[in-house]
Motif scaffolding. Structure first.
Motif, PDB file in Angstrom:
ATOM      1  N   PHE A  38      10.281   3.660 -12.053  1.00 43.49           N
ATOM      2  CA  PHE A  38       9.635   4.775 -11.364  1.00 43.49           C
ATOM      3  C   PHE A  38       8.129   4.714 -11.574  1.00 43.49           C
ATOM      4  CE2 PHE A  38       7.649   8.926 -11.671  1.00 43.49           C
ATOM      5  CZ  PHE A  38       7.835   9.379 -10.376  1.00 43.49           C
ATOM      6  N   GLY A  39       7.717   4.544 -12.820  1.00 45.58           N
ATOM      7  CA  GLY A  39       6.291   4.459 -13.118  1.00 45.58           C
ATOM      8  C   GLY A  39       5.643   3.264 -12.451  1.00 45.58           C
ATOM      9  N   ARG A  40       6.341   2.138 -12.450  1.00 48.50           N
ATOM     10  CA  ARG A  40       5.795   0.935 -11.822  1.00 48.50           C
ATOM     11  C   ARG A  40       5.603   1.144 -10.315  1.00 48.50           C
ATOM     12  NH1 ARG A  40       7.344  -4.071 -13.956  1.00 48.50           N
ATOM     13  NH2 ARG A  40       9.362  -3.136 -14.380  1.00 48.50           N
ATOM     14  N   HIS A  41       6.601   1.706  -9.663  1.00 47.90           N
ATOM     15  CA  HIS A  41       6.488   1.945  -8.214  1.00 47.90           C
ATOM     16  C   HIS A  41       5.367   2.937  -7.892  1.00 47.90           C
ATOM     17  CE1 HIS A  41       9.823  -0.399  -6.673  1.00 47.90           C
ATOM     18  NE2 HIS A  41      10.554   0.023  -7.695  1.00 47.90           N
ATOM     19  N   ARG A  42       5.242   3.968  -8.720  1.00 44.55           N
ATOM     20  CA  ARG A  42       4.187   4.951  -8.500  1.00 44.55           C
ATOM     21  C   ARG A  42       2.814   4.300  -8.663  1.00 44.55           C
ATOM     22  NH1 ARG A  42       1.210   6.405 -11.495  1.00 44.55           N
ATOM     23  NH2 ARG A  42      -0.105   8.139 -11.774  1.00 44.55           N
ATOM     24  N   SER A  43       2.648   3.521  -9.708  1.00 43.85           N
ATOM     25  CA  SER A  43       1.368   2.853  -9.938  1.00 43.85           C
ATOM     26  C   SER A  43       1.065   1.842  -8.841  1.00 43.85           C
ATOM     27  CB  SER A  43       1.360   2.155 -11.302  1.00 43.85           C
ATOM     28  OG  SER A  43       1.408   3.105 -12.332  1.00 43.85           O
ATOM     29  N   GLN A  44       2.074   1.124  -8.388  1.00 41.17           N
ATOM     30  CA  GLN A  44       1.879   0.153  -7.310  1.00 41.17           C
ATOM     31  C   GLN A  44       1.463   0.856  -6.026  1.00 41.17           C
ATOM     32  OE1 GLN A  44       2.140  -3.397  -7.653  1.00 41.17           O
ATOM     33  NE2 GLN A  44       0.909  -3.087  -5.830  1.00 41.17           N
ATOM     34  N   ALA A  45       2.081   2.014  -5.746  1.00 42.91           N
ATOM     35  CA  ALA A  45       1.723   2.768  -4.544  1.00 42.91           C
ATOM     36  C   ALA A  45       0.264   3.223  -4.600  1.00 42.91           C
ATOM     37  CB  ALA A  45       2.648   3.968  -4.368  1.00 42.91           C
ATOM     38  N   VAL A  46      -0.179   3.702  -5.747  1.00 34.56           N
ATOM     39  CA  VAL A  46      -1.571   4.142  -5.894  1.00 34.56           C
ATOM     40  C   VAL A  46      -2.517   2.952  -5.756  1.00 34.56           C
ATOM     41  CG1 VAL A  46      -3.261   5.138  -7.491  1.00 34.56           C
ATOM     42  CG2 VAL A  46      -1.001   6.182  -7.259  1.00 34.56           C
ATOM     43  N   ALA A  47      -2.168   1.834  -6.357  1.00 38.14           N
ATOM     44  CA  ALA A  47      -3.008   0.639  -6.251  1.00 38.14           C
ATOM     45  C   ALA A  47      -3.096   0.165  -4.802  1.00 38.14           C
ATOM     46  CB  ALA A  47      -2.463  -0.472  -7.141  1.00 38.14           C
ATOM     47  N   ASP A  48      -1.958   0.142  -4.102  1.00 38.55           N
ATOM     48  CA  ASP A  48      -1.953  -0.272  -2.696  1.00 38.55           C
ATOM     49  C   ASP A  48      -2.781   0.682  -1.841  1.00 38.55           C
ATOM     50  OD1 ASP A  48      -0.280  -2.355  -3.404  1.00 38.55           O
ATOM     51  OD2 ASP A  48       1.538  -1.405  -2.613  1.00 38.55           O
ATOM     52  N   TRP A  49      -2.614   1.981  -2.063  1.00 40.08           N
ATOM     53  CA  TRP A  49      -3.380   2.967  -1.302  1.00 40.08           C
ATOM     54  C   TRP A  49      -4.872   2.781  -1.567  1.00 40.08           C
ATOM     55  CZ3 TRP A  49      -6.721   6.690  -3.097  1.00 40.08           C
ATOM     56  CH2 TRP A  49      -7.225   7.569  -2.128  1.00 40.08           C
ATOM     57  N   SER A  50      -5.239   2.560  -2.823  1.00 36.68           N
ATOM     58  CA  SER A  50      -6.654   2.375  -3.165  1.00 36.68           C
ATOM     59  C   SER A  50      -7.242   1.168  -2.446  1.00 36.68           C
ATOM     60  CB  SER A  50      -6.818   2.195  -4.680  1.00 36.68           C
ATOM     61  OG  SER A  50      -6.414   3.352  -5.363  1.00 36.68           O
ATOM     62  N   GLU A  51      -6.516   0.058  -2.465  1.00 35.41           N
ATOM     63  CA  GLU A  51      -6.990  -1.153  -1.782  1.00 35.41           C
ATOM     64  C   GLU A  51      -7.138  -0.908  -0.280  1.00 35.41           C
ATOM     65  OE1 GLU A  51      -7.957  -4.140  -2.942  1.00 35.41           O
ATOM     66  OE2 GLU A  51      -7.683  -3.427  -4.996  1.00 35.41           O
ATOM     67  N   GLU A  52      -6.143  -0.286   0.306  1.00 33.75           N
ATOM     68  CA  GLU A  52      -6.175  -0.008   1.747  1.00 33.75           C
ATOM     69  C   GLU A  52      -7.345   0.902   2.096  1.00 33.75           C
ATOM     70  OE1 GLU A  52      -3.470   2.855   4.341  1.00 33.75           O
ATOM     71  OE2 GLU A  52      -2.369   1.089   3.650  1.00 33.75           O
ATOM     72  N   THR A  53      -7.548   1.928   1.292  1.00 35.43           N
ATOM     73  CA  THR A  53      -8.625   2.880   1.558  1.00 35.43           C
ATOM     74  C   THR A  53      -9.992   2.229   1.400  1.00 35.43           C
ATOM     75  OG1 THR A  53      -7.217   4.719   0.891  1.00 35.43           O
ATOM     76  CG2 THR A  53      -9.596   5.109   0.864  1.00 35.43           C
ATOM     77  N   LEU A  54     -10.158   1.423   0.364  1.00 32.08           N
ATOM     78  CA  LEU A  54     -11.434   0.724   0.188  1.00 32.08           C
ATOM     79  C   LEU A  54     -11.711  -0.215   1.358  1.00 32.08           C
ATOM     80  CD1 LEU A  54     -11.340  -0.064  -3.625  1.00 32.08           C
ATOM     81  CD2 LEU A  54     -12.910   1.482  -2.441  1.00 32.08           C
ATOM     82  N   HIS A  55     -10.680  -0.905   1.811  1.00 36.15           N
ATOM     83  CA  HIS A  55     -10.843  -1.794   2.965  1.00 36.15           C
ATOM     84  C   HIS A  55     -11.269  -0.996   4.200  1.00 36.15           C
ATOM     85  CE1 HIS A  55     -10.263  -5.074   5.752  1.00 36.15           C
ATOM     86  NE2 HIS A  55      -9.478  -4.300   6.478  1.00 36.15           N
ATOM     87  N   THR A  56     -10.617   0.129   4.428  1.00 32.98           N
ATOM     88  CA  THR A  56     -10.962   0.966   5.587  1.00 32.98           C
ATOM     89  C   THR A  56     -12.405   1.457   5.480  1.00 32.98           C
ATOM     90  OG1 THR A  56      -8.669   1.665   5.850  1.00 32.98           O
ATOM     91  CG2 THR A  56     -10.363   3.073   6.849  1.00 32.98           C
ATOM     92  N   LEU A  57     -12.791   1.914   4.315  1.00 33.52           N
ATOM     93  CA  LEU A  57     -14.161   2.405   4.116  1.00 33.52           C
ATOM     94  C   LEU A  57     -15.193   1.309   4.344  1.00 33.52           C
ATOM     95  CD1 LEU A  57     -13.621   4.680   0.997  1.00 33.52           C
ATOM     96  CD2 LEU A  57     -14.157   5.425   3.340  1.00 33.52           C
ATOM     97  N   GLU A  58     -14.858   0.082   3.951  1.00 31.58           N
ATOM     98  CA  GLU A  58     -15.790  -1.033   4.143  1.00 31.58           C
ATOM     99  C   GLU A  58     -15.966  -1.373   5.614  1.00 31.58           C
ATOM    100  OE1 GLU A  58     -14.039  -4.054   1.727  1.00 31.58           O
ATOM    101  OE2 GLU A  58     -14.836  -3.188  -0.136  1.00 31.58           O
ATOM    102  N   THR A  59     -14.965  -1.082   6.436  1.00 36.43           N
ATOM    103  CA  THR A  59     -15.047  -1.432   7.853  1.00 36.43           C
ATOM    104  C   THR A  59     -15.670  -0.324   8.707  1.00 36.43           C
ATOM    105  OG1 THR A  59     -12.808  -0.608   8.329  1.00 36.43           O
ATOM    106  CG2 THR A  59     -13.024  -2.928   7.689  1.00 36.43           C
ATOM    107  N   LEU A  60     -15.820   0.850   8.145  1.00 37.59           N
ATOM    108  CA  LEU A  60     -16.406   1.943   8.907  1.00 37.59           C
ATOM    109  C   LEU A  60     -17.913   1.770   9.044  1.00 37.59           C
ATOM    110  CD1 LEU A  60     -14.578   5.026   7.368  1.00 37.59           C
ATOM    111  CD2 LEU A  60     -14.153   3.946   9.592  1.00 37.59           C
ATOM    112  N   SER A  61     -18.441   2.125  10.192  1.00 38.28           N
ATOM    113  CA  SER A  61     -19.888   2.123  10.376  1.00 38.28           C
ATOM    114  C   SER A  61     -20.446   3.345   9.685  1.00 38.28           C
ATOM    115  CB  SER A  61     -20.235   2.179  11.864  1.00 38.28           C
ATOM    116  OG  SER A  61     -19.719   1.058  12.523  1.00 38.28           O
ATOM    117  N   PRO A  62     -21.603   3.217   9.073  1.00 41.90           N
ATOM    118  CA  PRO A  62     -22.199   4.405   8.457  1.00 41.90           C
ATOM    119  C   PRO A  62     -22.522   5.461   9.506  1.00 41.90           C
ATOM    120  CG  PRO A  62     -23.618   2.461   8.151  1.00 41.90           C
ATOM    121  CD  PRO A  62     -22.406   2.034   8.924  1.00 41.90           C
TER     122      PRO A  62
END
Length: 64
Positions: A38-62
């Motif tokens: 349970f803890g592993r899946h929760r941590s993996q989900a947060v890590a995946d979300w963080s990576e996805e969000t950072l990628h999205t933020l990097e692609t946005l125009s200011p």
């Protein structure tokens, strides 16, 4: 969140290895591993979300 989640994943891997080595015949092992997963899946989900969000933020125009 990303750094903490990655550290948690490393900790879970070590804990699992220790449990499988030290408690391999203990009747509670399957339940401990379920809780660990349970803890592993929760941590993996947060890590995946963080990576996805950072990628999205990097692609946005200011916004200007």
């Amino acid at each position: 969140a990303r750094t903490r989640s990655r550290a948690e994943l490393e900790s879970y891997a070590k804990i699992e290895a220790d449990l499988r080595r030290d408690a391999k015949d203990h009747p509670g092992l399957p339940y401990w591993l379920m809780t660990l997963n349970f803890g592993r899946h929760r941590s993996q989900a947060v890590a995946d979300w963080s990576e996805e969000t950072l990628h999205t933020l990097e692609t946005l125009s200011p916004a200007r």
